[in-house]
Write a protein that holds these residues in place. Structure first.
Motif, PDB file in Angstrom:
ATOM      1  N   GLU A   1     -37.032  33.199 -11.952  1.00 25.23           N
ATOM      2  CA  GLU A   1     -35.701  33.825 -12.321  1.00 25.23           C
ATOM      3  C   GLU A   1     -35.488  33.475 -13.497  1.00 25.23           C
ATOM      4  O   GLU A   1     -34.805  34.267 -14.552  1.00 25.23           O
ATOM      5  N   ILE A   2     -35.566  32.099 -14.076  1.00 30.27           N
ATOM      6  CA  ILE A   2     -35.193  31.819 -15.324  1.00 30.27           C
ATOM      7  C   ILE A   2     -36.057  32.149 -16.380  1.00 30.27           C
ATOM      8  O   ILE A   2     -35.719  32.730 -17.601  1.00 30.27           O
TER       9      ILE A   2
ATOM     10  N   ASP B   1     -27.267  22.751 -14.131  1.00 32.84           N
ATOM     11  CA  ASP B   1     -25.718  22.977 -13.306  1.00 32.84           C
ATOM     12  C   ASP B   1     -25.805  23.907 -12.273  1.00 32.84           C
ATOM     13  O   ASP B   1     -25.552  23.720 -11.362  1.00 32.84           O
ATOM     14  N   ASN B   2     -26.233  25.107 -12.921  1.00 32.06           N
ATOM     15  CA  ASN B   2     -26.613  26.308 -11.975  1.00 32.06           C
ATOM     16  C   ASN B   2     -27.781  26.116 -10.865  1.00 32.06           C
ATOM     17  O   ASN B   2     -27.627  26.693  -9.799  1.00 32.06           O
ATOM     18  N   TYR B   3     -28.589  25.430 -11.434  1.00 27.17           N
ATOM     19  CA  TYR B   3     -29.833  25.208 -10.171  1.00 27.17           C
ATOM     20  C   TYR B   3     -30.175  23.782 -10.163  1.00 27.17           C
ATOM     21  O   TYR B   3     -31.201  23.113 -10.687  1.00 27.17           O
ATOM     22  N   PRO B   4     -29.240  22.972  -9.588  1.00 33.97           N
ATOM     23  CA  PRO B   4     -29.299  21.561  -9.382  1.00 33.97           C
ATOM     24  C   PRO B   4     -30.834  21.078  -8.885  1.00 33.97           C
ATOM     25  O   PRO B   4     -31.161  19.982  -8.831  1.00 33.97           O
TER      26      PRO B   4
ATOM     27  N   ARG C   1     -28.431  21.818 -19.924  1.00 34.90           N
ATOM     28  CA  ARG C   1     -27.515  21.431 -19.125  1.00 34.90           C
ATOM     29  C   ARG C   1     -26.906  22.618 -18.116  1.00 34.90           C
ATOM     30  O   ARG C   1     -26.868  22.448 -17.023  1.00 34.90           O
ATOM     31  N   GLU C   2     -26.653  23.696 -18.702  1.00 30.75           N
ATOM     32  CA  GLU C   2     -26.003  24.887 -17.939  1.00 30.75           C
ATOM     33  C   GLU C   2     -26.946  25.268 -16.920  1.00 30.75           C
ATOM     34  O   GLU C   2     -26.531  25.469 -15.776  1.00 30.75           O
ATOM     35  N   ILE C   3     -28.153  25.227 -17.293  1.00 30.36           N
ATOM     36  CA  ILE C   3     -29.172  25.746 -16.219  1.00 30.36           C
ATOM     37  C   ILE C   3     -29.255  25.024 -15.169  1.00 30.36           C
ATOM     38  O   ILE C   3     -29.354  25.224 -14.019  1.00 30.36           O
TER      39      ILE C   3
ATOM     40  N   GLN D   1     -36.748  30.106  -8.166  1.00 26.53           N
ATOM     41  CA  GLN D   1     -35.581  29.703  -9.160  1.00 26.53           C
ATOM     42  C   GLN D   1     -36.282  29.533 -10.395  1.00 26.53           C
ATOM     43  O   GLN D   1     -35.568  30.261 -11.362  1.00 26.53           O
TER      44      GLN D   1
ATOM     45  N   THR E   1     -39.143  25.247  -5.620  1.00 24.00           N
ATOM     46  CA  THR E   1     -38.426  26.068  -6.452  1.00 24.00           C
ATOM     47  C   THR E   1     -38.941  27.007  -7.587  1.00 24.00           C
ATOM     48  O   THR E   1     -38.406  27.541  -8.547  1.00 24.00           O
TER      49      THR E   1
END
Length: 326
Positions: free
Chosen positions: A39-40, A21-24, A17-19, A36, A33
């Motif tokens: 990056e993750i 939220d950071n990368y909607p 969920r956190e990821i 992005q 993407t």
């Protein structure tokens, strides 16, 4: 009931969920993407590989500096230099450690890593090879879409994780406890089947297409492949061996069991790994082998001496190793 279909009870994923939220943008269809996602993924793959490697080196019991080579397997990161360099640095390996990168082999990568490490170990006396596999589904994640119900099967089947193992020849039994000998390794592709598992890199990440005829193609060719591996051992009955098979999915295991007329408990370690972790691409063969190690240990002298490790992936590629339990 996807859980019933895939037989997977739990999986571990980097995506949270956190990821999101950071990368909607990861949740919106068709947005570019890849940057992005990398990056993750690059960070996560290294972190998991490091954790697995540290646990492995600890169990091995010798200093990390004794590692002479590293075989780094992943289909989940893209960067230069690769994760192999960052892993070697984080582990404090010597700068002259020999590094091999195995990128984008998909589900058979772990078995290839073992085959390559076996060759390195046998050709370099005294060497110790760290094989590490690390995978995340981030690059292939797609937001749910009712036009692609099949994506949900993938989402329920595939998981994230890492594994590590140390390979060498002529073990020093005063301080090393080997449990498996890699006796003979074979890789083979099935001509004309390169479109059955089809993956490509796009602006949105990696897109995979799995042909429905994959289990059938494996079934049609597996017996001959196993016979080739077994020819080097004095065993000709499939049920006299132990089996460490990459659980691509339940259908592949069922076909294999039927074709080779295996007793139902023979693929128990593969089914358990699938249930406990999902299909974690190149890692999964190591989870199966770990269960197999425990099972053989509990059988003691009554355990099977010879066994096969098998993995399948894009190509269609078969990777197999004849193993001897020590």
């Amino acid at each position: 009931h996807l859980g019933k279909t895939t037989t997977v009870k739990r999986r571990y994923t980097v995506l949270s969920r956190e990821i999101l939220d950071n990368y909607p943008e990861l949740a919106s269809e068709g947005s570019p993407t890849i940057k992005q996602r990398l990056e993750i993924a690059n960070r996560a793959v290294l972190e998991m590989a490091l954790e697995a490697s540290l646990a492995c080196i600890k169990e091995w019991g010798r200093p990390a500096q004794d590692i002479t080579h590293i075989v780094y397997v992943s289909s989940s990161e893209i960067r230069l230099p690769g994760g192999d360099l960052y892993l070697a640095t984080e582990l404090g390996l010597t700068p002259d450690v020999g590094r091999v990168m195995l990128y984008f082999l998909g589900c058979y990568g772990g078995a290839t890593g073992l085959r390559v490490a076996k060759d390195i170990a046998e050709n370099n006396p005294g060497s110790r090879v760290l094989v590490t596999t690390s995978e995340t589904t981030i690059l292939g994640f797609r937001p749910p879409n009712k036009d692609r119900p099949y994506d949900l099967v993938g989402a329920a089947l595939f998981g994230d994780g890492a594994a590590a193992v140390i390979i060498g020849s002529n073990p020093d039994l005063s301080r090393e406890r080997p449990f498996m000998e890699l006796n003979y390794a074979v890789q083979q592709f099935l001509p004309g089947t390169h479109t059955v598992i089809d993956g490509g890199l796009t602006e949105e990440g990696i897109n995979f297409k799995l042909g429905r005829d994959l289990p059938q193609k494996i079934e049609d060719n597996i017996e001959e492949f196993c016979k080739k591996l077994m020819s080097k051992a004095s065993v000709n009955n499939y049920n006299d061996m132990f089996w460490a098979v990459h659980p691509g999915g339940p259908a592949i295991l069922n076909r294999l069991e039927n074709t080779l007329k295996l007793n139902s408990e023979k693929l128990e370690c593969s089914r358990r790994a699938l249930m406990d972790f999902g299909n974690v691409s190149s890692n999964t063969i190591f989870y199966v082998m770990e269960y197999m190690r425990d099972e053989l240990k509990s059988k003691g002298r009554g355990g099977e001496e010879w066994g096969l490790a098998l993995a399948f992936g894009p190509g269609i590629t078969f990777e197999g190793i004849l193993m001897r339990s020590l």
